[in-house]
Design a protein around this motif. Structure first.
Motif, PDB file in Angstrom:
ATOM      1  N   THR A   1      19.470  58.065   4.542  1.00  0.00           N
ATOM      2  CA  THR A   1      18.359  57.938   5.573  1.00  0.00           C
ATOM      3  C   THR A   1      18.536  56.856   6.576  1.00  0.00           C
ATOM      4  O   THR A   1      19.153  55.896   6.150  1.00  0.00           O
ATOM      5  CB  THR A   1      17.115  57.699   4.800  1.00  0.00           C
ATOM      6  N   LEU A   2      17.875  56.906   7.652  1.00  0.00           N
ATOM      7  CA  LEU A   2      17.534  55.905   8.536  1.00  0.00           C
ATOM      8  C   LEU A   2      16.125  55.545   8.578  1.00  0.00           C
ATOM      9  O   LEU A   2      15.114  56.182   8.707  1.00  0.00           O
ATOM     10  CB  LEU A   2      17.863  56.402  10.018  1.00  0.00           C
ATOM     11  N   THR A   3      15.817  54.250   8.387  1.00  0.00           N
ATOM     12  CA  THR A   3      14.519  53.514   8.486  1.00  0.00           C
ATOM     13  C   THR A   3      14.343  52.563   9.704  1.00  0.00           C
ATOM     14  O   THR A   3      15.147  51.926  10.150  1.00  0.00           O
ATOM     15  CB  THR A   3      14.084  52.778   7.109  1.00  0.00           C
ATOM     16  N   LEU A   4      13.337  52.956  10.358  1.00  0.00           N
ATOM     17  CA  LEU A   4      12.943  52.555  11.721  1.00  0.00           C
ATOM     18  C   LEU A   4      11.640  51.519  11.357  1.00  0.00           C
ATOM     19  O   LEU A   4      10.764  52.303  10.841  1.00  0.00           O
ATOM     20  CB  LEU A   4      12.669  53.535  12.775  1.00  0.00           C
ATOM     21  N   ARG A   5      11.680  50.218  11.818  1.00  0.00           N
ATOM     22  CA  ARG A   5      10.535  49.527  11.401  1.00  0.00           C
ATOM     23  C   ARG A   5      10.292  48.759  12.529  1.00  0.00           C
ATOM     24  O   ARG A   5      11.352  48.085  13.295  1.00  0.00           O
ATOM     25  CB  ARG A   5      10.732  48.463  10.277  1.00  0.00           C
ATOM     26  N   SER A   6       9.104  48.681  13.328  1.00  0.00           N
ATOM     27  CA  SER A   6       8.793  47.681  14.406  1.00  0.00           C
ATOM     28  C   SER A   6       7.344  47.101  14.397  1.00  0.00           C
ATOM     29  O   SER A   6       6.540  47.840  13.806  1.00  0.00           O
ATOM     30  CB  SER A   6       8.985  48.425  15.825  1.00  0.00           C
ATOM     31  N   LEU A   7       7.352  46.078  14.979  1.00  0.00           N
ATOM     32  CA  LEU A   7       5.906  45.323  15.326  1.00  0.00           C
ATOM     33  C   LEU A   7       6.010  44.935  16.825  1.00  0.00           C
ATOM     34  O   LEU A   7       6.997  44.268  17.320  1.00  0.00           O
ATOM     35  CB  LEU A   7       5.980  44.049  14.525  1.00  0.00           C
ATOM     36  N   THR A   8       5.267  45.388  17.483  1.00  0.00           N
ATOM     37  CA  THR A   8       5.043  45.554  19.076  1.00  0.00           C
ATOM     38  C   THR A   8       3.727  45.050  19.614  1.00  0.00           C
ATOM     39  O   THR A   8       2.618  45.507  19.072  1.00  0.00           O
ATOM     40  CB  THR A   8       5.411  46.789  19.761  1.00  0.00           C
ATOM     41  N   ALA A   9       3.752  43.975  20.493  1.00  0.00           N
ATOM     42  CA  ALA A   9       2.462  43.541  21.248  1.00  0.00           C
ATOM     43  C   ALA A   9       3.264  43.306  22.654  1.00  0.00           C
ATOM     44  O   ALA A   9       4.314  43.329  23.043  1.00  0.00           O
ATOM     45  CB  ALA A   9       2.082  42.208  20.775  1.00  0.00           C
ATOM     46  N   PRO A  10       2.044  43.200  23.521  1.00  0.00           N
ATOM     47  CA  PRO A  10       2.486  42.849  24.946  1.00  0.00           C
ATOM     48  C   PRO A  10       3.021  41.684  25.015  1.00  0.00           C
ATOM     49  O   PRO A  10       2.773  40.499  24.382  1.00  0.00           O
ATOM     50  CB  PRO A  10       1.250  43.017  25.663  1.00  0.00           C
ATOM     51  N   ALA A  11       4.040  41.704  25.953  1.00  0.00           N
ATOM     52  CA  ALA A  11       4.902  40.166  26.198  1.00  0.00           C
ATOM     53  C   ALA A  11       3.878  39.589  27.174  1.00  0.00           C
ATOM     54  O   ALA A  11       2.888  40.176  27.855  1.00  0.00           O
ATOM     55  CB  ALA A  11       5.972  40.540  26.999  1.00  0.00           C
ATOM     56  N   ALA A  12       3.784  38.207  27.256  1.00  0.00           N
ATOM     57  CA  ALA A  12       2.965  37.477  27.885  1.00  0.00           C
ATOM     58  C   ALA A  12       3.430  37.227  29.290  1.00  0.00           C
ATOM     59  O   ALA A  12       4.541  37.409  29.821  1.00  0.00           O
ATOM     60  CB  ALA A  12       3.053  36.012  27.563  1.00  0.00           C
ATOM     61  N   GLY A  13       2.487  37.315  30.316  1.00  0.00           N
ATOM     62  CA  GLY A  13       2.791  37.404  31.703  1.00  0.00           C
ATOM     63  C   GLY A  13       3.101  38.486  32.378  1.00  0.00           C
ATOM     64  O   GLY A  13       3.230  39.688  32.085  1.00  0.00           O
ATOM     65  N   TRP A  14       3.350  38.208  33.745  1.00  0.00           N
ATOM     66  CA  TRP A  14       3.639  39.479  34.658  1.00  0.00           C
ATOM     67  C   TRP A  14       5.199  39.611  34.707  1.00  0.00           C
ATOM     68  O   TRP A  14       5.920  38.535  34.384  1.00  0.00           O
ATOM     69  CB  TRP A  14       3.103  38.766  36.239  1.00  0.00           C
ATOM     70  N   PRO A  15       5.802  40.719  35.024  1.00  0.00           N
ATOM     71  CA  PRO A  15       4.899  41.963  35.260  1.00  0.00           C
ATOM     72  C   PRO A  15       4.815  42.679  33.864  1.00  0.00           C
ATOM     73  O   PRO A  15       4.058  44.018  34.118  1.00  0.00           O
ATOM     74  CB  PRO A  15       6.194  42.815  36.136  1.00  0.00           C
ATOM     75  N   TRP A  16       5.233  42.287  32.742  1.00  0.00           N
ATOM     76  CA  TRP A  16       5.233  43.328  31.576  1.00  0.00           C
ATOM     77  C   TRP A  16       3.870  43.478  30.706  1.00  0.00           C
ATOM     78  O   TRP A  16       3.707  44.597  30.522  1.00  0.00           O
ATOM     79  CB  TRP A  16       6.063  42.634  30.498  1.00  0.00           C
TER      80      TRP A  16
END
Length: 194
Positions: free
Chosen positions: A142-157
């Motif tokens: 099996t393959l397990t994918l885990r992530s924690l994601t939030a917006p990066a600070a600042g422009w342009p992201w």
């Protein structure tokens, strides 16, 4: 550590290791505001599939087979190294997106192999991502994918965060398929995208 031996810039979040490949539990504190994602998919069965997929994941195969390039040059063929800094690139030419990351954890045991990396300044998002291949006593791989994601600070992201979430979903689909090709007899498993 940077290739020239200097200290790497600090991660864009804390605490590091939240998606740690060897740990099954999510942390209860810290990382508020981060979107959590976890899924496990069947990618093969038997020793040949285990050997091929587990070696590929430790050599960046889950990323390179999904359309990314990994630098420094040659890094994609070498095993990931804990605390090493890499630059992952998607796209070509002026449409390239560069993602500076540091590997925060590596697992390399008899039945689990993989790694987690965290974002550095300049990455389009803020957080961590892990890829772990496991084999079960009955031979499933099996393959397990885990992530924690939030917006990066600042422009342009920051203003582009909703678009980046859509791109992340697309790449998760690619990740689920990437290591299936690693094993000769890989089978299709369930695919959920949240």
């Amino acid at each position: 550590m940077e290739p020239d031996g200097t200290a790497a810039p600090p991660l864009t979040y804390a605490p590091a290791g939240a998606t740690c490949p060897a740990d099954a539990a999510w942390p209860d504190d810290g990382l508020r505001g981060h979107r959590r994602h976890e899924e496990t998919v069947l990618i093969g069965h038997g020793e040949d599939d285990w050997r091929a997929a587990s070696e590929a994941v430790l050599r960046w195969g889950v990323k390179t087979r999904s359309g990314f390039r990994v630098a420094p040059r040659g890094a994609a063929g070498e095993r990931v190294t804990e605390d090493a800094v890499y630059r992952i690139t998607a796209g070509r030419g002026p449409l390239s997106v560069h993602e500076p990351v540091r590997v925060v954890a590596v697992v390399d045991t008899a039945d689990a192999r993989g790694f987690a990396y965290g974002t550095l300044p300049g990455h389009p998002v803020c957080g961590e991502e892990a890829f772990v291949v496991r084999r079960t006593p009955d031979g499933r791989v099996t393959l397990t994918l885990r992530s924690l994601t939030a917006p990066a600070a600042g422009w342009p992201w920051r203003p582009l965060f909703p678009v980046l979430l859509l791109a992340q979903r697309l790449f998760r689909r690619r990740y689920r398929r990437a290591l299936r090709r690693a094993g000769a007899r890989a089978v299709r498993g369930p695919a959920a995208d949240r």
